[in-house]
Design a protein around this motif. Structure first.
Motif, short mmCIF file in Angstrom:
data_model
loop_
_atom_site.label_atom_id
_atom_site.label_comp_id
_atom_site.label_asym_id
_atom_site.label_seq_id
_atom_site.Cartn_x
_atom_site.Cartn_y
_atom_site.Cartn_z
N ASP A 502 14.24 11.79 3.63
CA ASP A 502 13.59 11.93 2.32
C ASP A 502 13.66 13.39 1.90
O ASP A 502 13.68 14.30 2.75
N PRO A 503 13.68 13.66 0.60
CA PRO A 503 13.75 15.07 0.14
C PRO A 503 12.54 15.86 0.64
O PRO A 503 11.43 15.32 0.79
N ALA A 504 12.75 17.14 0.91
CA ALA A 504 11.66 18.01 1.33
C ALA A 504 10.73 18.29 0.16
O ALA A 504 11.13 18.28 -1.00
N GLN A 505 9.46 18.55 0.49
CA GLN A 505 8.47 18.88 -0.52
C GLN A 505 8.81 20.21 -1.20
O GLN A 505 9.41 21.09 -0.59
N PRO A 506 8.40 20.38 -2.46
CA PRO A 506 8.58 21.68 -3.12
C PRO A 506 7.89 22.78 -2.32
O PRO A 506 6.79 22.58 -1.79
N GLY A 507 8.55 23.93 -2.22
CA GLY A 507 7.98 25.05 -1.47
C GLY A 507 8.43 25.13 -0.03
O GLY A 507 8.11 26.09 0.67
N VAL A 508 9.18 24.13 0.45
CA VAL A 508 9.64 24.12 1.84
C VAL A 508 10.91 24.96 1.97
O VAL A 508 11.83 24.84 1.16
N ILE A 509 10.95 25.80 2.97
CA ILE A 509 12.13 26.61 3.27
C ILE A 509 12.83 25.99 4.49
O ILE A 509 12.21 25.84 5.55
N VAL A 510 14.08 25.62 4.32
CA VAL A 510 14.89 25.11 5.43
C VAL A 510 15.70 26.28 5.98
O VAL A 510 16.45 26.92 5.24
N GLU A 511 15.55 26.56 7.26
CA GLU A 511 16.22 27.73 7.84
C GLU A 511 17.73 27.48 7.97
O GLU A 511 18.15 26.36 8.30
N PRO A 512 18.55 28.49 7.75
CA PRO A 512 20.01 28.31 7.81
C PRO A 512 20.49 28.20 9.26
O PRO A 512 20.31 29.13 10.05
N VAL A 513 21.09 27.07 9.59
CA VAL A 513 21.65 26.86 10.93
C VAL A 513 23.04 26.25 10.75
O VAL A 513 23.23 25.06 10.91
N TRP A 547 9.22 10.30 14.49
CA TRP A 547 10.41 9.76 15.15
C TRP A 547 11.67 10.51 14.75
O TRP A 547 12.58 10.70 15.57
N GLN A 548 11.73 10.96 13.49
CA GLN A 548 12.94 11.68 13.07
C GLN A 548 13.02 13.06 13.72
O GLN A 548 14.11 13.54 14.02
#
Length: 797
Positions: A502-513, A547-548
């Motif tokens: 599911d799409p991440a919530q607004p304001g969430v930072i996904v770290e670059p990997v 679980w994910q």
């Protein structure tokens, strides 16, 4: 050597000079004369400060103060110096009288406080005030324990010398209740004799809600009063007060303890100008170390041993020896925070018949910090912590509250930004404010932590705010870890069964990997946090996140052989999805759970999980799910040495993946079937399957899978006796894994290279490869190390 007897006649000139002494610098001149005379009588050079320090055990700087006239030696030390310098009995008596006369004159203020000859202004009763030796330290700390390194650091500052003497400043910083004042007061008492001109102490009230912080003027006036300056002689202007304070301290050796400081501006006016003085500042703020020449001394939690020693000091050893488990429980519940331990120790001391286990049960069953209340504000953990929290600016206070929702042992700036729904730069700024207030520590660069009682306090505050803000923050932090972990998992294992997030919530930072190195580095750093996040997601009802996340962690934990960690995560995830009634997710979790169980030799349980997963996928019409389950059945059969069943399950999975058109899965299972064929001894057939896998992975651009297939091809060539071809395949695979920076696969390729070198009769090269593989597996803590040790042992014997 010291003569100090009637063996030598008294020096008439020295006696006459001693009878006329009225100032400390005059007395020091007589000591220096004795030192020179002693050297002449021994026909040797004068003892250096270093030699005198070795004979007395005193600091060289202290002896230098005595001999220069900047400090009046205490009576016992004065006698030691007279003995060392060979004073006769008559001389010792006259000189002792002279010393007492100087001290009395200083106390009464009838002469200058310090030597006029040194060029310092006089301080007398007709001038600035009467001389006094302040002894302002609070009472000694009962039951003080530990802090060996910090005490040694302070000792080093007190003994420091250099060509340009300067006043020393130590800044002891740390969170509320960590024992900053206790350390400063304990050390000050321990070294009080090194500061014969007195010890000044003031509580600057930097963090007290009942009164504002003390002004510098109030503190200076208190010091001047302690130093014997008459009230009518104290100027009205702060700058003039500070000037007088520094004049009185000039050429004196005084220890100044500035406790509970709130700012640099509060401290600066209280710093003496004399090189003979030492200042110890305690503060919750780390920013005070910006003062010129300040030596930072950050204070952390007690060690387990130190915490135990504190309880022993308060309760005696018998109660702790009788209930060691309960004592350990008390230490854990108090998070090794000295204030909390002192409160618990006081309760135990006031109830000597109570078992420690009952106190431990009270702590375990208490509501938050309620039980850690000693009955007054300064001994109530919640109140003491609030004094720091209430000084924060609103954005930093909000982040502090939200950090109470974070389950892990530490947090990165990106995760904190996601938690607060702000930018990474803003989070860094807020972290800086929280670390300055000692509500967080940056224990390694870029990662921040707080002790457990601070976390409890922050969580209490978070529960008191708007529930919608709290729930939104929880969801953001879960999305941060899930989306980053999922991205990282696809980098290190692109062949795995996939799902759509599911799409991440607004304001969430996904770290670059984006690379294998960055992915495994992120997993390695965040592993303890991710395990805690899975547990919390499961307990808070976020079953999908649970679980994910467990799925995303699985392959990294497999590479590191952390099967117990993986088992814990999968069991928490399964409980969550079962409670949520998500059958498809439960089947997926059971597949990974089965592999964990098999790795831990719990094969019957693993088989049961896979049968349930198979039936669920079949009932849902999920052909890919059935195929992945068959793939795991083959893996577990192979792990038990049942290679025919392994081939049967894997070939069945391969047919299903062909039907669904899942090319990545098909490429992966082609290699698996080839490997199982090799285990059955059909190495030619193994090459057929593995070469198909190599071509398909090359078409898909799956480099890591290609390297794994090369390893399988090398294994088949080796067992066909085609050693050179095998070695070339292993070397090609090894080169790729080295470039990738993946230690597990590198060690695996080295193991196989060592095997083929051994088969070729090249023992030294084989051992070198095995040894390198062993070193890697041992660093990883991986069970594969056992097999490598066996190879090396067999070769050696």
């Amino acid at each position: 050597m010291g003569v100090g007897d009637a063996g030598q006649p008294a020096d008439a000139a020295l006696l006459a000079a001693a009878n006329a002494v009225s100032r400390v610098d005059e007395l020091a001149e007589l000591l220096r004369g004795l030192r020179r005379r002693h050297a002449r009588r021994d026909n040797a050079s004068q003892w250096t400060l270093r030699e005198l320090a070795a004979r007395t055990g005193w600091a060289r700087s202290v002896i230098g103060q005595y001999l220069s006239g900047r400090t009046l030696p205490p009576t016992d030390r004065f006698d030691v110096l007279l003995d060392l310098f060979g004073a006769t009995l008559v001389e010792r008596g006259v000189l002792a009288t002279a010393r007492d006369r100087v001290e009395e004159a200083r106390r009464s203020g009838s002469v200058a406080v310090d030597g006029d000859a040194a060029g310092q202004p006089s301080t007398t009763t007709s001038g600035a005030g009467r001389s006094a030796i302040p002894r302002q330290l609070p009472a000694r700390v009962r039951g003080f324990a530990g802090r060996t390194a910090e005490l040694a650091a302070l000792d080093g500052l007190a003994a420091a010398e250099g060509p340009y003497p300067a006043m020393m400043i130590a800044v002891v910083s740390g969170t509320a209740g960590v024992g900053k004042t206790a350390l400063a007061v304990h050390w000050a008492h321990r070294v009080a004799d090194r500061f014969p001109d007195g010890q000044l102490f003031v509580n600057l009230r930097g963090f007290e809600p009942t009164a504002p912080p003390m002004t510098p003027g109030e503190a200076v006036r208190g010091f001047l009063d302690g130093l014997g300056v008459a009230p009518e002689r104290i100027p009205a202007d702060l700058d003039a007060q500070v000037g007088l304070y520094r004049t009185v301290l000039a050429e004196r050796r005084v220890l100044v303890v500035l406790d509970n400081a709130a700012s640099v501006e509060q401290v600066r006016p209280l710093l003496p100008g004399s090189a003979g003085c030492l200042v110890v500042v305690t503060s919750r703020l780390t920013s005070l170390t910006v003062m010129d020449g300040a030596h930072p001394l950050p204070l952390g939690l007690l060690t387990l041993q130190e915490a135990g020693d504190l309880l022993v000091g308060r309760l005696g050893p018998d109660r702790l020896t009788a209930e060691p488990a309960a004592a350990q429980g008390l230490i854990d519940a108090c998070a090794r925070l000295p204030l909390a331990l002192s409160i618990v120790a006081a309760r135990a001391a006031n109830n000597p018949t109570f078992p420690l286990a009952s106190l431990e049960a009270d702590l375990a069953g208490s509501d938050g910090l309620d039980v850690l209340d000693g009955g007054e504000p300064t001994s109530d953990v919640r109140t003491v912590l609030s004094w720091s929290y209430e000084r924060l600016k609103p954005p930093a206070a909000r982040l502090f509250r939200l950090l109470g929702l974070h389950p892990g042992p530490d947090i990165s700036a990106a995760a904190a930004a996601s938690l607060a729904g702000t930018s990474g730069g803003e989070a860094q700024s807020l972290f800086a404010e929280l670390t300055r207030a000692s509500l967080l520590i940056e224990h390694v660069p870029g990662r921040y932590s707080m002790h457990d009682l601070l976390r409890v306090y922050a969580a209490e505050l978070a529960d008191a705010v708007d529930p919608r803000e709290r729930d939104a923050a929880r969801l953001r932090i879960l999305d941060h870890y899930l989306h980053t972990a999922y991205t990282a998992s696809l980098v290190i294992a692109p062949q795995r069964d996939l799902f759509t997030l599911d799409p991440a919530q607004p304001g969430v930072i996904v770290e670059p990997v984006t690379s294998h190195r960055s992915a495994v580095a992120w997993f390695g750093t965040e592993r303890p946090v991710l395990l805690a996040v899975v547990r919390q997601a499961a307990s808070d009802g976020f079953a999908t996140h649970a679980w994910q996340l467990a799925w995303s962690m699985f392959f990294f934990l497999h590479l590191r052989g952390r099967w117990h960690d993986s088992l814990e995560a999968q069991q928490a995830a399964l409980a969550a999805v079962n409670e949520a009634g998500d059958l498809a997710a439960a089947a997926t979790v059971r597949r990974d759970l089965a592999q964990c169980l098999a790795r831990l030799q719990r094969f019957d349980e693993a088989d049961a999980q896979l049968r349930q997963a198979h039936d669920i996928h079949a009932s849902l019409g999920d052909t890919d799910g059935v195929a992945w389950t068959l793939h795991r059945m083959g893996w577990i059969a192979d792990d038990q040495g049942n290679h025919r069943d392994a081939v049967r399950h894997a070939e069945h999975a391969l047919r299903l993946f062909h039907e669904t058109g899942n090319l990545r899965a098909r490429a992966h299972v082609l290699n698996v079937v080839g490997w199982y064929q090799a285990q059955l001894g059909d190495h030619s057939m193994a090459l057929v399957y593995c070469r198909q896998a190599l071509e398909l992975n090359r078409t898909l651009g799956n480099d890591i899978a290609m390297a794994n297939v090369l390893d399988s091809i090398g294994y088949a060539h080796q067992h066909l006796g085609e050693y050179e071809q095998a070695a070339n395949c292993y070397l090609e695979s090894l080169a790729f894994f080295r470039a990738l920076g993946e230690p597990y696969y590198t060690a695996q390729a080295l193991t196989h290279l060592g095997d083929v070198r051994h088969a070729m009769g090249d023992g030294p090269d084989a051992c070198a490869a095995w040894q390198e593989a062993l070193d890697i597996f041992e660093r990883l803590g991986h069970t594969n190390a056992d097999g490598i040790r066996a190879r090396l042992h067999d070769y050696a014997t």
